[in-house]
Write a protein that holds these residues in place. Structure first.
Motif, PDB file in Angstrom:
ATOM      1  N   LYS A 214       2.783  -0.097  14.405  1.00 37.84           N
ATOM      2  CA  LYS A 214       3.249  -0.127  15.793  1.00 37.84           C
ATOM      3  C   LYS A 214       4.314   0.927  16.072  1.00 37.84           C
ATOM      4  O   LYS A 214       4.371   1.489  17.162  1.00 37.84           O
ATOM      5  CB  LYS A 214       3.811  -1.516  16.118  1.00 37.84           C
ATOM      6  CG  LYS A 214       2.797  -2.640  15.981  1.00 37.84           C
ATOM      7  CD  LYS A 214       3.460  -3.995  16.206  1.00 37.84           C
ATOM      8  CE  LYS A 214       2.481  -5.132  16.011  1.00 37.84           C
ATOM      9  NZ  LYS A 214       3.140  -6.466  16.164  1.00 37.84           N
ATOM     10  N   VAL A 215       5.170   1.190  15.080  1.00 37.40           N
ATOM     11  CA  VAL A 215       6.321   2.073  15.337  1.00 37.40           C
ATOM     12  C   VAL A 215       6.151   3.476  14.772  1.00 37.40           C
ATOM     13  O   VAL A 215       6.791   4.422  15.242  1.00 37.40           O
ATOM     14  CB  VAL A 215       7.626   1.453  14.791  1.00 37.40           C
ATOM     15  CG1 VAL A 215       7.911   0.126  15.475  1.00 37.40           C
ATOM     16  CG2 VAL A 215       7.562   1.273  13.273  1.00 37.40           C
ATOM     17  N   ASP A 216       5.300   3.640  13.765  1.00 36.33           N
ATOM     18  CA  ASP A 216       5.098   4.942  13.140  1.00 36.33           C
ATOM     19  C   ASP A 216       3.705   4.976  12.503  1.00 36.33           C
ATOM     20  O   ASP A 216       3.555   4.841  11.287  1.00 36.33           O
ATOM     21  CB  ASP A 216       6.179   5.189  12.081  1.00 36.33           C
ATOM     22  CG  ASP A 216       6.168   6.616  11.547  1.00 36.33           C
ATOM     23  OD1 ASP A 216       5.165   7.338  11.766  1.00 36.33           O
ATOM     24  OD2 ASP A 216       7.152   7.014  10.896  1.00 36.33           O
ATOM     25  N   PRO A 217       2.657   5.179  13.319  1.00 39.34           N
ATOM     26  CA  PRO A 217       1.274   5.142  12.812  1.00 39.34           C
ATOM     27  C   PRO A 217       1.009   6.119  11.671  1.00 39.34           C
ATOM     28  O   PRO A 217       0.228   5.811  10.763  1.00 39.34           O
ATOM     29  CB  PRO A 217       0.449   5.492  14.049  1.00 39.34           C
ATOM     30  CG  PRO A 217       1.304   5.102  15.204  1.00 39.34           C
ATOM     31  CD  PRO A 217       2.709   5.383  14.769  1.00 39.34           C
ATOM     32  N   GLU A 218       1.649   7.277  11.710  1.00 36.89           N
ATOM     33  CA  GLU A 218       1.434   8.261  10.640  1.00 36.89           C
ATOM     34  C   GLU A 218       1.935   7.733   9.294  1.00 36.89           C
ATOM     35  O   GLU A 218       1.249   7.852   8.274  1.00 36.89           O
ATOM     36  CB  GLU A 218       2.151   9.569  10.984  1.00 36.89           C
ATOM     37  CG  GLU A 218       1.855  10.696  10.002  1.00 36.89           C
ATOM     38  CD  GLU A 218       2.453  12.009  10.421  1.00 36.89           C
ATOM     39  OE1 GLU A 218       2.549  12.922   9.568  1.00 36.89           O
ATOM     40  OE2 GLU A 218       2.840  12.157  11.602  1.00 36.89           O
ATOM     41  N   PHE A 219       3.117   7.126   9.304  1.00 35.73           N
ATOM     42  CA  PHE A 219       3.631   6.549   8.066  1.00 35.73           C
ATOM     43  C   PHE A 219       2.810   5.335   7.650  1.00 35.73           C
ATOM     44  O   PHE A 219       2.651   5.070   6.449  1.00 35.73           O
ATOM     45  CB  PHE A 219       5.104   6.169   8.206  1.00 35.73           C
ATOM     46  CG  PHE A 219       5.688   5.569   6.959  1.00 35.73           C
ATOM     47  CD1 PHE A 219       5.800   6.314   5.795  1.00 35.73           C
ATOM     48  CD2 PHE A 219       6.098   4.239   6.937  1.00 35.73           C
ATOM     49  CE1 PHE A 219       6.325   5.760   4.632  1.00 35.73           C
ATOM     50  CE2 PHE A 219       6.623   3.681   5.778  1.00 35.73           C
ATOM     51  CZ  PHE A 219       6.739   4.441   4.624  1.00 35.73           C
ATOM     52  N   ALA A 220       2.270   4.607   8.627  1.00 35.70           N
ATOM     53  CA  ALA A 220       1.438   3.445   8.304  1.00 35.70           C
ATOM     54  C   ALA A 220       0.232   3.857   7.453  1.00 35.70           C
ATOM     55  O   ALA A 220      -0.214   3.098   6.581  1.00 35.70           O
ATOM     56  CB  ALA A 220       0.972   2.759   9.583  1.00 35.70           C
ATOM     57  N   GLU A 221      -0.273   5.061   7.673  1.00 34.21           N
ATOM     58  CA  GLU A 221      -1.374   5.556   6.854  1.00 34.21           C
ATOM     59  C   GLU A 221      -0.922   5.748   5.404  1.00 34.21           C
ATOM     60  O   GLU A 221      -1.678   5.492   4.460  1.00 34.21           O
ATOM     61  CB  GLU A 221      -1.898   6.872   7.421  1.00 34.21           C
ATOM     62  CG  GLU A 221      -2.591   6.727   8.769  1.00 34.21           C
ATOM     63  CD  GLU A 221      -3.142   8.049   9.281  1.00 34.21           C
ATOM     64  OE1 GLU A 221      -3.173   9.028   8.497  1.00 34.21           O
ATOM     65  OE2 GLU A 221      -3.552   8.107  10.447  1.00 34.21           O
ATOM     66  N   GLU A 222       0.319   6.217   5.221  1.00 38.92           N
ATOM     67  CA  GLU A 222       0.866   6.350   3.876  1.00 38.92           C
ATOM     68  C   GLU A 222       1.013   4.984   3.215  1.00 38.92           C
ATOM     69  O   GLU A 222       0.749   4.822   2.022  1.00 38.92           O
ATOM     70  CB  GLU A 222       2.232   7.058   3.935  1.00 38.92           C
ATOM     71  CG  GLU A 222       2.183   8.495   4.395  1.00 38.92           C
ATOM     72  CD  GLU A 222       1.443   9.368   3.407  1.00 38.92           C
ATOM     73  OE1 GLU A 222       1.957   9.577   2.297  1.00 38.92           O
ATOM     74  OE2 GLU A 222       0.327   9.824   3.747  1.00 38.92           O
ATOM     75  N   VAL A 223       1.427   4.007   3.999  1.00 43.39           N
ATOM     76  CA  VAL A 223       1.558   2.642   3.484  1.00 43.39           C
ATOM     77  C   VAL A 223       0.196   2.121   3.036  1.00 43.39           C
ATOM     78  O   VAL A 223       0.066   1.482   1.983  1.00 43.39           O
ATOM     79  CB  VAL A 223       2.181   1.712   4.547  1.00 43.39           C
ATOM     80  CG1 VAL A 223       2.234   0.273   4.037  1.00 43.39           C
ATOM     81  CG2 VAL A 223       3.580   2.192   4.935  1.00 43.39           C
ATOM     82  N   SER A 224      -0.820   2.433   3.822  1.00 38.50           N
ATOM     83  CA  SER A 224      -2.180   2.015   3.470  1.00 38.50           C
ATOM     84  C   SER A 224      -2.629   2.663   2.163  1.00 38.50           C
ATOM     85  O   SER A 224      -3.260   2.019   1.315  1.00 38.50           O
ATOM     86  CB  SER A 224      -3.149   2.398   4.601  1.00 38.50           C
ATOM     87  OG  SER A 224      -4.466   2.003   4.283  1.00 38.50           O
ATOM     88  N   ARG A 225      -2.289   3.922   1.975  1.00 41.80           N
ATOM     89  CA  ARG A 225      -2.595   4.624   0.716  1.00 41.80           C
ATOM     90  C   ARG A 225      -1.921   3.933  -0.456  1.00 41.80           C
ATOM     91  O   ARG A 225      -2.513   3.745  -1.527  1.00 41.80           O
ATOM     92  CB  ARG A 225      -2.131   6.075   0.774  1.00 41.80           C
ATOM     93  CG  ARG A 225      -3.015   7.036   1.535  1.00 41.80           C
ATOM     94  CD  ARG A 225      -2.439   8.439   1.450  1.00 41.80           C
ATOM     95  NE  ARG A 225      -2.343   8.880   0.059  1.00 41.80           N
ATOM     96  CZ  ARG A 225      -1.541   9.856  -0.355  1.00 41.80           C
ATOM     97  NH1 ARG A 225      -0.712  10.441   0.497  1.00 41.80           N
ATOM     98  NH2 ARG A 225      -1.521  10.218  -1.618  1.00 41.80           N
ATOM     99  N   ALA A 226      -0.657   3.570  -0.256  1.00 44.35           N
ATOM    100  CA  ALA A 226       0.103   2.910  -1.332  1.00 44.35           C
ATOM    101  C   ALA A 226      -0.541   1.580  -1.703  1.00 44.35           C
ATOM    102  O   ALA A 226      -0.645   1.233  -2.887  1.00 44.35           O
ATOM    103  CB  ALA A 226       1.551   2.704  -0.888  1.00 44.35           C
ATOM    104  N   LEU A 227      -0.984   0.828  -0.709  1.00 42.91           N
ATOM    105  CA  LEU A 227      -1.625  -0.452  -0.973  1.00 42.91           C
ATOM    106  C   LEU A 227      -2.915  -0.266  -1.760  1.00 42.91           C
ATOM    107  O   LEU A 227      -3.195  -1.009  -2.707  1.00 42.91           O
ATOM    108  CB  LEU A 227      -1.918  -1.179   0.344  1.00 42.91           C
ATOM    109  CG  LEU A 227      -2.500  -2.588   0.227  1.00 42.91           C
ATOM    110  CD1 LEU A 227      -1.565  -3.498  -0.554  1.00 42.91           C
ATOM    111  CD2 LEU A 227      -2.781  -3.174   1.606  1.00 42.91           C
ATOM    112  N   TYR A 228      -3.682   0.760  -1.405  1.00 45.24           N
ATOM    113  CA  TYR A 228      -4.910   1.035  -2.133  1.00 45.24           C
ATOM    114  C   TYR A 228      -4.608   1.365  -3.595  1.00 45.24           C
ATOM    115  O   TYR A 228      -5.285   0.884  -4.513  1.00 45.24           O
ATOM    116  CB  TYR A 228      -5.650   2.210  -1.484  1.00 45.24           C
ATOM    117  CG  TYR A 228      -6.929   2.571  -2.213  1.00 45.24           C
ATOM    118  CD1 TYR A 228      -8.131   1.922  -1.930  1.00 45.24           C
ATOM    119  CD2 TYR A 228      -6.930   3.527  -3.234  1.00 45.24           C
ATOM    120  CE1 TYR A 228      -9.302   2.215  -2.622  1.00 45.24           C
ATOM    121  CE2 TYR A 228      -8.084   3.837  -3.934  1.00 45.24           C
ATOM    122  CZ  TYR A 228      -9.276   3.177  -3.624  1.00 45.24           C
ATOM    123  OH  TYR A 228     -10.423   3.478  -4.312  1.00 45.24           O
TER     124      TYR A 228
END
Length: 234
Positions: A214-228
């Motif tokens: 919601k607040v930083d979609p670009e960083f959210a993609e990095e978070v998704s990478r980390a989860l993977y």
């Protein structure tokens, strides 16, 4: 800078103030020039800047001055190391502390250094935008207590502690898992504790994705990478 780090720096100055500045500090003539020496005379200790101290920080104890000379300058060197982009690498500065046999120093000096290292580490994970691998390794080598370091790393979305955690996962999880050279100076038992700490916080990664979506979609993609990475790389 956290208040904890600020106070620990002040304690360094107070503790090591017993070591006065010597007007004549012997240095190897092949390694230390007169202009290098003059830089240490130009300002008071707290006013010395990176360009004044960088050469000394490289040469201290080994080819320029002794341990007591080093102790005089140590508070300012550590302050610059922890609060600026000090040109002298962390492994050089903390290596000098180790070379000076700091665990044999008076108890209050050891305590001041320990408190500084812990405060600096805590400040680093809260305020930097990346995981400072060099600081992590070198601080651990001096303290030898991995639980202390990881327990001080409390993840939050309100500061950068979660961001530095994600950077650790993305850039160093594989190195930790496969014993790569980035952490060659840390034993496997300690590495396993770091990996367990990372994996125990997998739920925080999931929460972080929805928060930053919601607040930083670009960083959210990095978070998704980390989860993977945490879920699939074994």
């Amino acid at each position: 800078m956290t208040k904890e780090l600020e106070l620990s720096i002040e304690r360094l100055y107070s503790t090591f103030s017993r070591y006065p500045f010597r007007s004549e500090i012997d240095g190897c003539p092949c390694c230390v020039s007169e202009s290098d020496k003059e830089k240490l005379h130009t300002k008071k200790l707290r006013s010395l800047e990176e360009e004044d101290l960088s050469r000394y920080a490289f040469k201290a104890i080994t080819t320029w001055g002794d341990v007591e000379d080093f102790k005089h300058f140590l508070p300012r060197i550590l302050e610059l190391l922890s609060t600026t982009n000090f040109i002298v690498n962390t492994f050089v500065v903390l290596g000098k502390v180790n070379y000076g046999n700091w665990t044999s120093w008076p108890g209050d000096e050891q305590t001041a250094i320990k408190e500084f290292l812990i405060s600096w580490w805590t400040d680093s994970v809260k305020h930097k935008t990346y995981f400072d691998k060099e600081a992590f390794v070198e601080i651990y080598k001096l303290l030898g207590d991995i639980e202390l370091l990881i327990n001080k790393w409390v993840l939050s979305f309100e500061d950068n502690s979660f961001i530095t955690y994600i950077d650790l996962v993305i850039n160093y999880y594989k190195d930790l898992l496969y014993g790569k050279k980035s952490f060659k100076e840390i034993d496997k038992e300690t590495i396993d504790k770091v990996l367990a700490w990372i994996n125990d916080r997998k739920g925080m990664i999931e929460k972080g994705f929805f928060y930053f979506e919601k607040v930083d979609p670009e960083f959210a993609e990095e978070v998704s990478r980390a989860l993977y990475i945490v879920e699939h790389i074994k």
